[in-house]
Motif scaffolding. Structure first.
Motif, PDB file in Angstrom:
ATOM      1  N   ASP A 135       0.755  -0.988   0.081  1.00  0.00           N
ATOM      2  CA  ASP A 135      -0.035   0.216   0.003  1.00  0.00           C
ATOM      3  C   ASP A 135       0.889   1.310  -0.099  1.00  0.00           C
ATOM      4  O   ASP A 135       0.529   2.156  -0.544  1.00  0.00           O
ATOM      5  N   ALA A 136       2.054   1.228   0.758  1.00  0.00           N
ATOM      6  CA  ALA A 136       2.951   2.550   0.886  1.00  0.00           C
ATOM      7  C   ALA A 136       3.637   2.493  -0.305  1.00  0.00           C
ATOM      8  O   ALA A 136       3.547   3.817  -0.862  1.00  0.00           O
ATOM      9  N   LYS A 137       3.940   1.757  -1.027  1.00  0.00           N
ATOM     10  CA  LYS A 137       4.596   1.653  -2.557  1.00  0.00           C
ATOM     11  C   LYS A 137       3.706   2.418  -3.254  1.00  0.00           C
ATOM     12  O   LYS A 137       3.868   3.040  -4.307  1.00  0.00           O
ATOM     13  N   MET A 138       2.197   1.828  -3.474  1.00  0.00           N
ATOM     14  CA  MET A 138       1.574   2.079  -4.278  1.00  0.00           C
ATOM     15  C   MET A 138       1.055   3.727  -4.020  1.00  0.00           C
ATOM     16  O   MET A 138       0.671   4.268  -5.185  1.00  0.00           O
ATOM     17  N   GLN A 139       0.913   4.208  -2.823  1.00  0.00           N
ATOM     18  CA  GLN A 139       0.650   5.560  -2.622  1.00  0.00           C
ATOM     19  C   GLN A 139       1.642   6.402  -2.952  1.00  0.00           C
ATOM     20  O   GLN A 139       1.426   7.377  -3.669  1.00  0.00           O
ATOM     21  N   GLN A 140       2.894   5.897  -3.016  1.00  0.00           N
ATOM     22  CA  GLN A 140       4.093   6.603  -3.450  1.00  0.00           C
ATOM     23  C   GLN A 140       3.950   6.870  -5.141  1.00  0.00           C
ATOM     24  O   GLN A 140       4.423   7.879  -5.645  1.00  0.00           O
ATOM     25  N   GLU A 141       3.671   5.583  -5.824  1.00  0.00           N
ATOM     26  CA  GLU A 141       3.456   5.600  -7.189  1.00  0.00           C
ATOM     27  C   GLU A 141       2.356   6.465  -7.698  1.00  0.00           C
ATOM     28  O   GLU A 141       2.542   7.362  -8.548  1.00  0.00           O
ATOM     29  N   ALA A 142       1.478   6.573  -6.785  1.00  0.00           N
ATOM     30  CA  ALA A 142       0.217   7.358  -7.356  1.00  0.00           C
ATOM     31  C   ALA A 142       0.578   8.983  -7.137  1.00  0.00           C
ATOM     32  O   ALA A 142       0.101   9.647  -7.999  1.00  0.00           O
ATOM     33  N   GLU A 143       1.243   9.159  -6.057  1.00  0.00           N
ATOM     34  CA  GLU A 143       1.585  10.590  -5.934  1.00  0.00           C
ATOM     35  C   GLU A 143       2.650  10.997  -7.089  1.00  0.00           C
ATOM     36  O   GLU A 143       2.536  12.410  -7.313  1.00  0.00           O
ATOM     37  N   ARG A 144       3.529  10.116  -7.710  1.00  0.00           N
ATOM     38  CA  ARG A 144       4.223  10.508  -8.921  1.00  0.00           C
ATOM     39  C   ARG A 144       3.783  10.769 -10.040  1.00  0.00           C
ATOM     40  O   ARG A 144       4.092  11.426 -11.095  1.00  0.00           O
ATOM     41  N   LEU A 145       2.371  10.467 -10.328  1.00  0.00           N
ATOM     42  CA  LEU A 145       1.531  10.677 -11.288  1.00  0.00           C
ATOM     43  C   LEU A 145       1.017  11.901 -11.666  1.00  0.00           C
ATOM     44  O   LEU A 145       0.953  13.049 -10.730  1.00  0.00           O
TER      45      LEU A 145
END
Length: 166
Positions: A156-166
């Motif tokens: 979840d933490a990794k996904m949140q970081q990836e989503a923030e980069r979009l």
């Protein structure tokens, strides 16, 4: 004294799937016996094994079979121990035949049934049953569940970081 788990498969061709259950049981230090017995080709042996399983120190029987998949039902008919069926994908029906043969038991002969090729869950269900009277197993299950939850939190933490980069 800790109870054992029997893992019975209808054919040695089921081993590729069933060994996942054996690995899981051994990872929890559950004593396990593995046998090949056929509901159709060795019915007397299957019946005798199930009839004597409680006295032999077993607490749960896991039965894996494909196609007609009557093994779990035959074993359940000859014991009062919990029987967990693993339907094996072994035919042109993608295991649906085995699933229905395993799950559709008559009243009075229950078989707990996991997903097609669901060996790991069969082992975990057996461990949960044994853990009802074994605190050490119960603690190991809680630890495993917390490790799984932590893995999801990390994803979840990794996904949140990836989503923030979009």
């Amino acid at each position: 004294m800790a109870k054992k788990v029997a893992v019975i498969m209808g054919s040695d061709s089921d081993w590729g799937t069933v060994k996942g259950a054996v690995k899981m049981l051994k990872s929890f230090d559950v004593e396990t016996e593995v046998h090949v017995m056929s509901a159709h080709r060795t019915p007397a042996e299957a019946s005798a094994f199930a009839s004597g399983a409680r006295e032999a120190g077993f607490g749960v029987i896991i039965a894996a079979a494909g196609k007609a998949a009557h093994l779990a039902g035959v074993l359940a008919a000859h014991t009062t121990l919990p029987v967990i069926g693993i339907p094996i994908k072994a035919s042109t029906l993608d295991g649906l035949d085995a699933l229905l043969s395993t799950v559709q038991m008559p009243k009075g002969i229950p078989v707990a049934t996991v997903a097609i090729d669901g060996a790991d869950n069969a082992a975990l269900l057996a461990i949960q049953i044994l853990a009802l009277s074994d605190e050490a197993l119960s603690a190991k299950l809680l630890e495993m569940k917390e490790e799984m939850a932590e893995g999801v939190r990390e994803k979840d933490a990794k996904m949140q970081q990836e989503a923030e980069r979009l």
